[in-house]
Every structure is written in C-alpha cells, then in structure tokens.
Design an enzyme around this catalytic site. Structure first.
Site, PDB file in Angstrom:
ATOM      1  N   HIS A 125     -13.530  -2.780  -1.605  1.00  0.00           N
ATOM      2  CA  HIS A 125     -12.814  -2.102  -0.206  1.00  0.00           C
ATOM      3  C   HIS A 125     -12.871  -2.845   0.852  1.00  0.00           C
ATOM      4  CE1 HIS A 125      -9.813   0.997   0.088  1.00  0.00           C
ATOM      5  NE2 HIS A 125      -9.707   0.783   1.446  1.00  0.00           N
TER       6      HIS A 125
ATOM      7  N   ARG B  29     -15.511  -1.759   3.666  1.00  0.00           N
ATOM      8  CA  ARG B  29     -15.420  -0.711   4.687  1.00  0.00           C
ATOM      9  C   ARG B  29     -15.763   0.530   3.740  1.00  0.00           C
ATOM     10  NH1 ARG B  29     -11.546  -2.557   8.212  1.00  0.00           N
ATOM     11  NH2 ARG B  29     -10.278  -0.475   8.038  1.00  0.00           N
TER      12      ARG B  29
ATOM     13  N   TYR C 111      -3.336   5.605  -4.063  1.00  0.00           N
ATOM     14  CA  TYR C 111      -4.830   6.206  -3.979  1.00  0.00           C
ATOM     15  C   TYR C 111      -5.003   7.387  -5.019  1.00  0.00           C
ATOM     16  CZ  TYR C 111      -5.426   3.477   0.410  1.00  0.00           C
ATOM     17  OH  TYR C 111      -5.231   2.496   1.416  1.00  0.00           O
TER      18      TYR C 111
ATOM     19  N   GLN D 170       0.259  -0.172  -4.782  1.00  0.00           N
ATOM     20  CA  GLN D 170      -1.320   0.272  -4.702  1.00  0.00           C
ATOM     21  C   GLN D 170      -1.240   1.896  -4.517  1.00  0.00           C
ATOM     22  OE1 GLN D 170      -2.631   1.589  -1.305  1.00  0.00           O
ATOM     23  NE2 GLN D 170      -4.276   2.387  -2.812  1.00  0.00           N
TER      24      GLN D 170
ATOM     25  N   THR E 266      -6.474   2.565  -6.557  1.00  0.00           N
ATOM     26  CA  THR E 266      -7.757   2.205  -5.778  1.00  0.00           C
ATOM     27  C   THR E 266      -8.697   3.656  -5.843  1.00  0.00           C
ATOM     28  OG1 THR E 266      -6.775   1.028  -4.007  1.00  0.00           O
ATOM     29  CG2 THR E 266      -8.535   2.165  -3.499  1.00  0.00           C
TER      30      THR E 266
ATOM     31  N   LYS F 195      -8.595  -0.679  -9.138  1.00  0.00           N
ATOM     32  CA  LYS F 195      -9.202  -1.478  -8.021  1.00  0.00           C
ATOM     33  C   LYS F 195     -10.517  -0.940  -7.309  1.00  0.00           C
ATOM     34  CE  LYS F 195      -7.320  -3.287  -3.530  1.00  0.00           C
ATOM     35  NZ  LYS F 195      -8.391  -2.849  -2.423  1.00  0.00           N
TER      36      LYS F 195
ATOM     37  N   SER G 110       0.795  -1.252  -0.131  1.00  0.00           N
ATOM     38  CA  SER G 110       0.151  -0.096  -0.014  1.00  0.00           C
ATOM     39  C   SER G 110       0.804   1.124   0.065  1.00  0.00           C
ATOM     40  CB  SER G 110      -0.924   0.113   1.061  1.00  0.00           C
ATOM     41  OG  SER G 110      -1.443   1.353   1.536  1.00  0.00           O
TER      42      SER G 110
END
Length: 432
Positions: free
Chosen positions: A304, A307, A162, A160, A188, A280, A139
């Site tokens: 996710h 969540r 964001y 990954q 993501t 994702k 991440s």
C-alpha cells in the site's frame, strides 16, 4: 451547525466562468517542461499543490521507514548486462495484463481522490493511459465516475475494491464496473485499519480544507491549486454515491471497512465478480499460495505504498519468493518504491509480469494534470527502453525469461546514494 464554505456559497459557479487558470498555472507549466525525471516531477508537484495535499501524496506510515526502504531496496540490486546482443530499436514493450494486450508493462495504480491533486483528477490518468496504450486502474474511492472513465479509456481497465462491510454496496459497485467495461477486479486487503500517517495529522489534513488560518495562508501561497479547487465542483465519491461528499473520507472508511473480512468473504466476492481478479497487498508466499487456491487469478505484491504497516517489507525484496511459491504460470503484479525505469526492469526480471506505479504519476498529476501524467509515464517508458536495451534484452518476454541471471544483490553502502541532497529530491534515503 455546518461550516459555511466557498462551495456552499456557490463561489465555484462564478469562478468557473473566469478563466484565470492559465495565468496561475503558467509557472507550473514552465517547471513541468523542465522536469527530466520523477524526482523533478515530485518537486513540481510540491511547488504547485497545497502542503497538506502534497504531504498526503508523498507520505508513508509512522516514521516512514518502509517508504525509504521501498526505494532503497532497488539500489541493492545490480544489473549484470549482456554485450553485443544485436538488438535493434525499438524495444518491444508489449505484454498482457489480466489477459489483455497492452503496450507497456507498467501502469498507474488505482488511487483514491485524484481530484484533490488537480481538477482533472482520474480523467487525466485515464487519458494518459489511453495515450500510452497502458492498463488503467480506478479506485472505488475515486472522484470520477465509472461511466466517464469508460468513455475516455477504451483499453483494458482494472477496478479496485476495498473490503467493505455492506455486501449490497459491493454488488452495486461490481455491477457498475462490469457495465463500465472493466476487465478485472483488484481486492485491496491491506487496508483493514487506517494507517498512521503523521504528516496528515500535523497538517490537520482534511478534504476539503478546514479554512483554518494556517490552511488559508498555504492556499494563498499555492494559487494554481487553490483556484482549481475553488472554481470546480466539490469532490464526491463518484463510484459509490455521488451524494456523499469526499470530505467525509475518514468517516466513510471507518463505517464501511470490514476488519473481519476473511478468506470466506473473498471467495464470496470472487463468485460475485466471476472474472479475472487480483488480491492486492500480498507480501508473504503462504498467503499467495492460499490466494491461488481461493480462486484469485493474479497476485498483486504491494504494501500500500508503505502507507499502512510500518516496517512492512520492501515489495521488490519479497517478489522472488512469491514467484517461487506460486510457480511460473500465475500472474504477478508488483508495486512499491518505483522511481525509475530501471526499477521496473528489475521487478520484471525478478518475477513480476507487470508493475504498478502510484506516486510517480500522481506527482505528474499534481504538477500539471493530463500533461503531467503523460510526461510521468513517458519518462518511465524511455528509461525502461534504455535499461532493457543496455541489459541486452529486446522484449518484455525476453527480460522475464532471462531476468534472474541479469539481476544480482549486493550489500548496501553509502555509495548507493548519489549525494547529500537525495532526500530533498524525494529519493528517501542515504544522506551522506
């Protein structure tokens, strides 16, 4: 005025020379040795970790309806096996993910802040992935750096990212990932707002703890986790800026997440990365089709971990429609609700090329560091091997080719849930 904490006083610099970890962890090791499935690992994690940390890992959004449905959905899928298939063990689980050879068709999803669960953090997951020959996912909110992970895990890795506002930050992080040997990128896209996780609110969740009376009492109850925390360096966002303490997670996310990020921004990002890339957070066929047209090589079907948006669909339920929409040649990864090797087999049969797991390996991490993550992946490996053998398929390729004829949906009933204690074991539904 900033709060005085044990780390600011330098307590960790003293405690790291006092090797009490083995004493505090002895009960955890005994529990871990007895665990036979992921539900057991969940209980091991719950017994060792601070309550607010465990609940952060274990929780879903709002009323946790999607969290329960994500697990329950697999119960409604029956496995119609072939007999007398003439198979000889071992089952061939080798496959390709992002074009790279791996020994397992499943892997640990990239997850934020692993060091809050155990001092080994992301290094434990990387060592476990190296041990099993699986893909490793890191991440961008990891508490271990890209370089350190690259030294531990020599196999294929996905980084990954964001949807950040700061394009210079994005460029910097992408350059680090390339230099660190990461083969693929996962963007993501279901985290444009922060999900409503009410367990965190009730627990007054913070990184690190706020040293309230309630949190200190809980810390005393969980000495193994507490000694880990107090005897090691404070967490930082090691992939972004080691000067930014991880206790500013909410502030950092709120300042950097870009809700306005759109398809044009995604196209720009793909140009900057110029390599295999997954989107994702896909749950709709039309979004999957557009993602392919935009240039993504891989569709990552995910909500996710239930969540974010409450009552978002179970990923196993939408998987077949996304496979139908993008055709047979586009790579699909799926995560969500996986607790058993049979769940992985069902996902591979219904259209996934590989499967990501999050909570299962994090339970292992919280229960016992590297040893716990290795055990989590091994439990799923053995269960998948058994499921494929009993189904009558000898390889991952065979399972994917013959899959639609092996899995059939049935209406749910109370019989899907084994007993009244299923919820306590972390199953998430169907209390009789």
């Amino acid at each position: 005025m900033s709060t005085i904490t044990p780390h600011k006083l330098g307590v960790h610099k003293i405690l790291k020379h006092i090797p009490l970890n083995a004493i505090f962890d002895a009960p955890s090791k005994r529990r871990l040795a007895k665990a036979v499935n992921i539900a057991d690992l969940r209980l091991c994690a719950k017994a060792r970790a601070h309550k607010m940390v465990f609940d952060y890992l274990d929780a879903g959004a709002d009323d946790e309806i999607s969290l329960r449905r994500g697990k329950d959905a697999y119960s409604q899928l029956e496995m119609h096996y072939h007999i007398l298939s003439g198979l000889k063990p071992p089952i061939d689980m080798r496959t390709k993910i992002f074009g790279c050879d791996v020994k397992l068709p499943f892997f640990g999803c990239p997850t934020a802040g692993n060091r809050m669960f155990h001092w080994e953090g992301e290094t434990a997951a990387a060592k476990a992935a190296e041990h099993h020959g699986s893909l490793y996912g890191l991440s961008s909110l990891a508490t271990t750096g890209i370089t350190e992970i690259g030294q531990i895990h020599k196999g294929p890795k996905v980084f990954q990212l964001y949807v950040w506002k700061d394009r210079e930050l994005v460029k910097e992080v992408l350059a680090k990932a390339k230099e660190g040997g990461f083969n693929a990128l996962a963007l993501t896209v279901d985290f444009t707002w922060y999900g409503n996780r009410e367990r965190d609110i009730r627990n007054d969740f913070s990184i690190p703890p706020k040293y309230s009376i309630a949190q200190m009492i809980e810390a005393i109850r969980k000495p193994a986790w507490t000694y880990d925390f107090l005897s090691h360096e404070p967490y930082t966002y090691a992939c972004i800026n080691t000067d930014v303490p991880a206790d500013s997670l909410a502030a950092f996310v709120n300042s950097q997440i870009a809700p306005e990020f759109d398809w044009n921004d995604a196209e720009w990002l793909l140009g900057e990365w110029n390599g295999p890339a997954a989107v994702k957070g896909v749950v709709r066929p039309d979004d999957a089709v557009r993602a392919v047209k935009t240039g993504f090589s891989t569709m990552w079907v995910s909500n996710h971990g239930a969540r974010q948006l409450e009552t978002s669909p179970a990923t196993i339920d939408v998987l077949p429609s996304i496979r139908e929409a993008v055709g047979p040649d586009v790579e699909i990864i799926m995560d969500g609700g996986v607790q058993r090797g049979t769940d992985i087999a069902k996902a591979l049969a219904l259209g996934a090329d590989s499967v990501g797991v999050g909570k299962p390996y994090l339970y292992g991490l919280a229960a016992g560091g590297t040893e716990g993550v290795i055990k989590a992946l091994d439990i799923l490996r053995v269960e998948l091997d058994r499921a494929m053998g009993l189904l009558g398929v000898g390889s991952v390729d065979d399972l994917k080719k013959r899959g639609p004829g092996l899995i059939k949906r049935r209406a749910s009933s109370p019989r899907d849930y084994p007993d009244r204690y299923a919820y306590e074991r972390g199953y998430g539904g169907g209390i009789i």
